[in-house]
Scaffold this active site. Structure first.
Site, PDB file in Angstrom:
ATOM      1  N   CYS A  47       0.873  -1.176   0.000  1.00  0.00           N
ATOM      2  CA  CYS A  47       0.000   0.000   0.000  1.00  0.00           C
ATOM      3  C   CYS A  47       0.916   1.233   0.000  1.00  0.00           C
ATOM      4  CB  CYS A  47      -0.869  -0.014   1.252  1.00  0.00           C
ATOM      5  SG  CYS A  47      -1.774   1.506   1.567  1.00  0.00           S
ATOM      6  N   HIS A  48       0.398   2.349  -0.482  1.00  0.00           N
ATOM      7  CA  HIS A  48       1.242   3.544  -0.517  1.00  0.00           C
ATOM      8  C   HIS A  48       1.647   4.034   0.872  1.00  0.00           C
ATOM      9  CE1 HIS A  48       0.645   3.519  -4.771  1.00  0.00           C
ATOM     10  NE2 HIS A  48       1.630   4.373  -4.837  1.00  0.00           N
ATOM     11  N   THR A  49       0.905   3.632   1.882  1.00  0.00           N
ATOM     12  CA  THR A  49       1.278   4.036   3.234  1.00  0.00           C
ATOM     13  C   THR A  49       2.579   3.337   3.670  1.00  0.00           C
ATOM     14  OG1 THR A  49      -1.050   4.410   3.691  1.00  0.00           O
ATOM     15  CG2 THR A  49       0.409   4.306   5.597  1.00  0.00           C
ATOM     16  N   HIS A  69       0.905  -4.027   5.786  1.00  0.00           N
ATOM     17  CA  HIS A  69      -0.336  -4.029   6.580  1.00  0.00           C
ATOM     18  C   HIS A  69      -1.562  -4.447   5.774  1.00  0.00           C
ATOM     19  CE1 HIS A  69      -0.173  -0.133   4.584  1.00  0.00           C
ATOM     20  NE2 HIS A  69      -1.489  -0.083   4.700  1.00  0.00           N
ATOM     21  N   GLU A  70      -1.343  -4.998   4.553  1.00  0.00           N
ATOM     22  CA  GLU A  70      -2.497  -5.402   3.729  1.00  0.00           C
ATOM     23  C   GLU A  70      -2.261  -6.864   3.371  1.00  0.00           C
ATOM     24  OE1 GLU A  70      -4.109  -2.359   0.839  1.00  0.00           O
ATOM     25  OE2 GLU A  70      -3.807  -3.975  -0.587  1.00  0.00           O
ATOM     26  N   CYS A  99     -11.506  -3.393  19.853  1.00  0.00           N
ATOM     27  CA  CYS A  99     -11.537  -4.169  21.099  1.00  0.00           C
ATOM     28  C   CYS A  99     -12.958  -4.347  21.623  1.00  0.00           C
ATOM     29  CB  CYS A  99     -10.662  -3.511  22.164  1.00  0.00           C
ATOM     30  SG  CYS A  99     -11.386  -2.049  22.935  1.00  0.00           S
ATOM     31  N   CYS A 102     -13.305  -0.270  24.617  1.00  0.00           N
ATOM     32  CA  CYS A 102     -12.752   1.044  24.967  1.00  0.00           C
ATOM     33  C   CYS A 102     -13.773   2.152  24.676  1.00  0.00           C
ATOM     34  CB  CYS A 102     -11.442   1.286  24.212  1.00  0.00           C
ATOM     35  SG  CYS A 102     -11.666   1.681  22.467  1.00  0.00           S
ATOM     36  N   CYS A 105     -14.508   2.394  20.928  1.00  0.00           N
ATOM     37  CA  CYS A 105     -15.327   1.291  20.411  1.00  0.00           C
ATOM     38  C   CYS A 105     -16.768   1.390  20.899  1.00  0.00           C
ATOM     39  CB  CYS A 105     -14.727  -0.057  20.808  1.00  0.00           C
ATOM     40  SG  CYS A 105     -13.260  -0.488  19.854  1.00  0.00           S
ATOM     41  N   CYS A 113     -10.019   2.665  17.553  1.00  0.00           N
ATOM     42  CA  CYS A 113     -10.002   1.926  18.819  1.00  0.00           C
ATOM     43  C   CYS A 113      -8.781   2.390  19.602  1.00  0.00           C
ATOM     44  CB  CYS A 113      -9.908   0.425  18.541  1.00  0.00           C
ATOM     45  SG  CYS A 113      -9.552  -0.583  19.998  1.00  0.00           S
ATOM     46  N   ARG A 117      -3.466   1.338  20.461  1.00  0.00           N
ATOM     47  CA  ARG A 117      -2.923   2.344  19.544  1.00  0.00           C
ATOM     48  C   ARG A 117      -1.571   2.901  20.005  1.00  0.00           C
ATOM     49  NH1 ARG A 117      -0.733   4.768  16.496  1.00  0.00           N
ATOM     50  NH2 ARG A 117      -1.397   6.141  14.798  1.00  0.00           N
ATOM     51  N   CYS A 177      -6.785  -3.233   3.628  1.00  0.00           N
ATOM     52  CA  CYS A 177      -6.598  -1.775   3.650  1.00  0.00           C
ATOM     53  C   CYS A 177      -7.286  -1.019   2.505  1.00  0.00           C
ATOM     54  CB  CYS A 177      -5.119  -1.391   3.699  1.00  0.00           C
ATOM     55  SG  CYS A 177      -4.902   0.391   3.847  1.00  0.00           S
ATOM     56  N   ARG A 372      -2.441  -2.683  -7.280  1.00  0.00           N
ATOM     57  CA  ARG A 372      -1.927  -3.454  -6.159  1.00  0.00           C
ATOM     58  C   ARG A 372      -1.041  -4.592  -6.660  1.00  0.00           C
ATOM     59  NH1 ARG A 372      -2.635   0.348  -3.078  1.00  0.00           N
ATOM     60  NH2 ARG A 372      -3.696   0.147  -1.064  1.00  0.00           N
TER      61      ARG A 372
HETATM   62  N1  LIG Z   1      -7.032   7.033   5.320  1.00  0.00           N
HETATM   63  C1  LIG Z   1      -6.763   5.750   5.188  1.00  0.00           C
HETATM   64  O1  LIG Z   1      -7.236   4.914   5.976  1.00  0.00           O
HETATM   65  C2  LIG Z   1      -5.905   5.283   4.068  1.00  0.00           C
HETATM   66  C3  LIG Z   1      -5.178   6.166   3.337  1.00  0.00           C
HETATM   67  N2  LIG Z   1      -4.407   5.748   2.298  1.00  0.00           N
HETATM   68  C4  LIG Z   1      -3.708   6.786   1.534  1.00  0.00           C
HETATM   69  O2  LIG Z   1      -4.490   7.055   0.380  1.00  0.00           O
HETATM   70  C5  LIG Z   1      -3.659   7.603  -0.636  1.00  0.00           C
HETATM   71  C6  LIG Z   1      -3.916   6.917  -1.957  1.00  0.00           C
HETATM   72  O3  LIG Z   1      -3.479   5.591  -1.928  1.00  0.00           O
HETATM   73  P1  LIG Z   1      -3.348   4.756  -3.302  1.00  0.00           P
HETATM   74  O4  LIG Z   1      -4.611   4.793  -4.066  1.00  0.00           O
HETATM   75  O5  LIG Z   1      -2.808   3.430  -2.924  1.00  0.00           O
HETATM   76  O6  LIG Z   1      -2.251   5.665  -4.052  1.00  0.00           O
HETATM   77  P2  LIG Z   1      -1.814   5.776  -5.570  1.00  0.00           P
HETATM   78  O7  LIG Z   1      -0.466   6.419  -5.564  1.00  0.00           O
HETATM   79  O8  LIG Z   1      -1.972   4.463  -6.248  1.00  0.00           O
HETATM   80  O9  LIG Z   1      -2.852   6.774  -6.221  1.00  0.00           O
HETATM   81  C7  LIG Z   1      -2.703   8.134  -6.196  1.00  0.00           C
HETATM   82  C8  LIG Z   1      -3.164   8.714  -7.531  1.00  0.00           C
HETATM   83  O10 LIG Z   1      -3.114  10.131  -7.421  1.00  0.00           O
HETATM   84  C9  LIG Z   1      -2.648  10.661  -8.645  1.00  0.00           C
HETATM   85  N3  LIG Z   1      -2.103  12.001  -8.353  1.00  0.00           N
HETATM   86  C10 LIG Z   1      -0.912  12.301  -7.806  1.00  0.00           C
HETATM   87  N4  LIG Z   1      -0.789  13.645  -7.654  1.00  0.00           N
HETATM   88  C11 LIG Z   1      -1.937  14.180  -8.125  1.00  0.00           C
HETATM   89  C12 LIG Z   1      -2.433  15.508  -8.215  1.00  0.00           C
HETATM   90  N5  LIG Z   1      -1.712  16.547  -7.804  1.00  0.00           N
HETATM   91  N6  LIG Z   1      -3.671  15.693  -8.727  1.00  0.00           N
HETATM   92  C13 LIG Z   1      -4.406  14.650  -9.153  1.00  0.00           C
HETATM   93  N7  LIG Z   1      -3.991  13.353  -9.088  1.00  0.00           N
HETATM   94  C14 LIG Z   1      -2.780  13.132  -8.565  1.00  0.00           C
HETATM   95  C15 LIG Z   1      -1.635   9.658  -9.138  1.00  0.00           C
HETATM   96  O11 LIG Z   1      -1.445   9.759 -10.544  1.00  0.00           O
HETATM   97  C16 LIG Z   1      -2.324   8.333  -8.741  1.00  0.00           C
HETATM   98  O12 LIG Z   1      -3.151   7.853  -9.769  1.00  0.00           O
HETATM   99  C17 LIG Z   1      -2.232   7.491  -0.109  1.00  0.00           C
HETATM  100  O13 LIG Z   1      -1.883   8.736   0.477  1.00  0.00           O
HETATM  101  C18 LIG Z   1      -2.354   6.431   0.993  1.00  0.00           C
HETATM  102  O14 LIG Z   1      -1.326   6.572   1.943  1.00  0.00           O
HETATM  103  C19 LIG Z   1      -4.362   4.447   1.916  1.00  0.00           C
HETATM  104  C20 LIG Z   1      -5.083   3.523   2.607  1.00  0.00           C
HETATM  105  C21 LIG Z   1      -5.860   3.844   3.784  1.00  0.00           C
HETATM  106  N1  LIG Z   2       1.398   7.605  11.092  1.00  0.00           N
HETATM  107  C1  LIG Z   2       0.939   8.592  10.170  1.00  0.00           C
HETATM  108  C2  LIG Z   2      -0.508   8.460   9.861  1.00  0.00           C
HETATM  109  C3  LIG Z   2      -0.808   7.273   9.028  1.00  0.00           C
HETATM  110  C4  LIG Z   2      -2.297   7.150   8.833  1.00  0.00           C
HETATM  111  O1  LIG Z   2      -2.992   8.123   8.714  1.00  0.00           O
HETATM  112  N2  LIG Z   2      -2.764   5.927   8.789  1.00  0.00           N
HETATM  113  C5  LIG Z   2      -4.134   5.661   8.486  1.00  0.00           C
HETATM  114  C6  LIG Z   2      -4.197   4.432   7.735  1.00  0.00           C
HETATM  115  S1  LIG Z   2      -3.308   4.555   6.238  1.00  0.00           S
HETATM  116  C7  LIG Z   2      -3.333   3.047   5.653  1.00  0.00           C
HETATM  117  O2  LIG Z   2      -2.806   2.752   4.635  1.00  0.00           O
HETATM  118  C8  LIG Z   2      -4.975   5.478   9.724  1.00  0.00           C
HETATM  119  O3  LIG Z   2      -5.840   4.636   9.815  1.00  0.00           O
HETATM  120  N3  LIG Z   2      -4.766   6.284  10.692  1.00  0.00           N
HETATM  121  C9  LIG Z   2      -5.435   6.199  11.940  1.00  0.00           C
HETATM  122  C10 LIG Z   2      -4.506   5.694  12.990  1.00  0.00           C
HETATM  123  O4  LIG Z   2      -4.959   5.488  14.121  1.00  0.00           O
HETATM  124  O5  LIG Z   2      -3.326   5.500  12.700  1.00  0.00           O
HETATM  125  C11 LIG Z   2       1.184   9.995  10.660  1.00  0.00           C
HETATM  126  O6  LIG Z   2       1.403  10.169  11.847  1.00  0.00           O
HETATM  127  O7  LIG Z   2       1.132  10.866   9.797  1.00  0.00           O
HETATM  128 ZN   LIG Z   3      -2.828   0.923   3.490  1.00  0.00          ZN
HETATM  129 ZN   LIG Z   4     -11.470  -0.329  21.315  1.00  0.00          ZN
END
Ligand SMILES: NC(=O)C1=CN([C@@H]2O[C@H](COP(=O)(O)OP(=O)(O)OC[C@H]3O[C@@H](n4cnc5c(N)ncnc54)[C@H](O)[C@@H]3O)[C@@H](O)[C@H]2O)C=CC1
Ligand SMILES: N[C@@H](CCC(=O)N[C@@H](CSC=O)C(=O)NCC(=O)O)C(=O)O
Ligand SMILES: [Zn+2]
Ligand SMILES: [Zn+2]
Length: 379
Positions: A47-49, A69-70, A99, A102, A105, A113, A117, A177, A372
């Site tokens: 994953c990109h993270t 993590h995936e 959990c 907490c 949750c 949760c 953490r 993820c 992926r």
């Molecule tokens: N909040 C959460 O729980 C999660 C967050 N993430 C985050 O989500 C984001 C996306 O993840 P993926 O899809 O795997 O990444 P990815 O890199 O595959 O996709 C990003 C896309 O954005 C495009 N892009 C880059 N700069 C741009 C711009 N300025 N304007 C428009 N498009 C642009 C790229 O061409 C690419 O197609 C990452 O930052 C990742 O860390 C990922 C999983 C969970």
């Molecule tokens: N550690 C980072 C933050 C990373 C982050 O935001 N993680 C996401 C999941 S991204 C998955 O690919 C998330 O779920 N955050 C909630 C959490 O509790 O971590 C930073 O400090 O910037």
């Molecule tokens: Zn992820």
């Molecule tokens: Zn919990």
């Protein structure tokens, strides 16, 4: 099982330093303590993270560590007091724990949760604030409470979802993820209604899963925004109906979208991790009700900004972690939806490699064609 209670030596990709190639090492994995589960990881996607933390831009990044993590695997052994999984169970490790006890949750307001953490953020296990990984006696930090770039890992019992053993682990590993994050951002965080106009910034796995979720929710228009025009053909298969490349326009992208949508979109999603785009995603929303969800993870030191007037006039700014899904409760449900062909998973897998090829897999991730890449951890 022969390995129960024993230290297991296995292969893992160790990130010794930020940005330096990962090294496949013989890693010692200690047995699970009370409330812990040791899992044989069979498949892990990137994953990109993972790349974000490896880059050194994550304020929580600790080195040396084992990223990942995936993933999906099979429980090898459990520590004292673990009741909900047993050796042989097929599982998905969950970086977002659940959990059920907490304050978070029990709130009914969030999927976050609080139980483990602080330990997962510090790269250790709760029981003794120590790592279960070492290389020749040197301790290696855990990552996100999962560390799935190892053939065996140890996680907290609140961070394991037991899934249908008939589910193909080389596919459902993605439900750890990216795919749930995109779907849940739409269904749980934004709660997109039928007929809505949706803008998706970034058409990687997470953005495409947002599009898939928006299509399922009945969105009337799904506008994909990406700086790489090659992304659009594939995005159509996930529900994107229109494409905008900011590079084709002189005006700011938010103005382009406002002009194209009679005043702005109902919902927007930032799936990149770029704070300027986060601002654009908010400002392309319709006055009075438009909601923008931040999904992308931005680097340490980056901050979002906008004119407060944007919020005063009714736009709503939100964020989502794991798409708001309660991990242990809802990952098995997502697996069932996949088994019933109600959600896509296979379609996000563009590459399959082995653990030994992990650095190549990260290189691929930075190329436009890769969504992926799934690693076979024991090939
Ligand atoms: N909040 C959460 O729980 C999660 C967050 N993430 C985050 O989500 C984001 C996306 O993840 P993926 O899809 O795997 O990444 P990815 O890199 O595959 O996709 C990003 C896309 O954005 C495009 N892009 C880059 N700069 C741009 C711009 N300025 N304007 C428009 N498009 C642009 C790229 O061409 C690419 O197609 C990452 O930052 C990742 O860390 C990922 C999983 C969970
Ligand atoms: N550690 C980072 C933050 C990373 C982050 O935001 N993680 C996401 C999941 S991204 C998955 O690919 C998330 O779920 N955050 C909630 C959490 O509790 O971590 C930073 O400090 O910037
Ligand atoms: Zn992820
Ligand atoms: Zn919990």
């Amino acid at each position: 099982m022969a390995t129960r209670g024993q230290v297991i030596t296995c292969k893992a990709a160790v990130a010794w330093e930020p940005n330096k190639p990962l090294v496949i090492e013989d890693v010692q994995v200690a047995p699970p303590q009370a409330g812990e589960v040791r899992i044989q990881i069979l498949y892990s996607a990137l994953c990109h993270t993972d790349a974000y933390t490896w880059s050194g831009k994550d304020p929580e990044g600790l080195f040396p560590c084992i990223l990942g993590h995936e993933a999906a695997g099979i429980v090898e052994s459990v520590g004292e007091g673990v009741t909900e999984v047993q050796p042989g169970d097929h599982v998905i490790p969950c970086y977002q724990a659940e959990c059920r006890e907490c304050k978070f949750c029990k709130s009914g307001k969030t999927n976050l949760c609080g139980k483990v953490r602080s330990a997962t953020g510090a790269g250790v296990m709760m029981a003794d604030r120590k790592s279960r990984f070492s290389v020749n006696g040197k301790s290696i930090y855990h990552f996100m409470g999962t560390s799935t770039f190892s053939q065996y890992t140890v996680v907290h019992d609140v961070s394991v979802a037991k899934i249908d053993p008939k589910a193909p682990l080389d596919k459902v590993c993605l439900l750890g993820c990216g795919v749930p994050t995109g779907l849940g951002a739409v269904w749980n965080t934004a709660k997109v209604e039928s007929g809505s106009i949706v803008a998706v910034f970034g058409l990687g796995t997470v953005g495409l899963a947002v599009a898939e979720g928006a299509k399922a929710a009945g969105a009337s228009r799904i506008i994909g925004i990406d700086i790489d025009s090659k992304k659009f053909d594939r995005a159509k298969d996930f529900g994107v109906t229109e494409f905008v490349n900011p590079k084709d326009h002189d005006k700011p992208i938010q103005q382009v979208l406002v002009d194209q949508t009679d005043g702005g979109v109902d919902y927007s999603f930032e799936c990149i991790g770029n704070v300027s785009v986060m601002r654009a995603a908010l400002e392309c929303c319709h006055k009075g009700w438009g909601t923008s969800v931040i999904v992308g993870v931005a680097a340490s030191g980056q901050e979002v900004c906008t004119r407060p007037f944007q919020l005063v006039t009714g736009r709503v700014w939100k964020g989502t972690a794991f798409g708001g899904f309660k991990s242990r409760s809802q990952v098995p449900w997502l697996v069932e939806k996949y088994m019933k062909k109600e959600i896509k998973v296979d379609e996000y897998i563009t590459h399959n490699l082995t653990l030994a090829e992990i650095n190549k897999a990260f290189d691929l991730m930075h190329e436009g064609g890769c969504l992926r890449c799934v690693l076979n951890m024991h090939a």
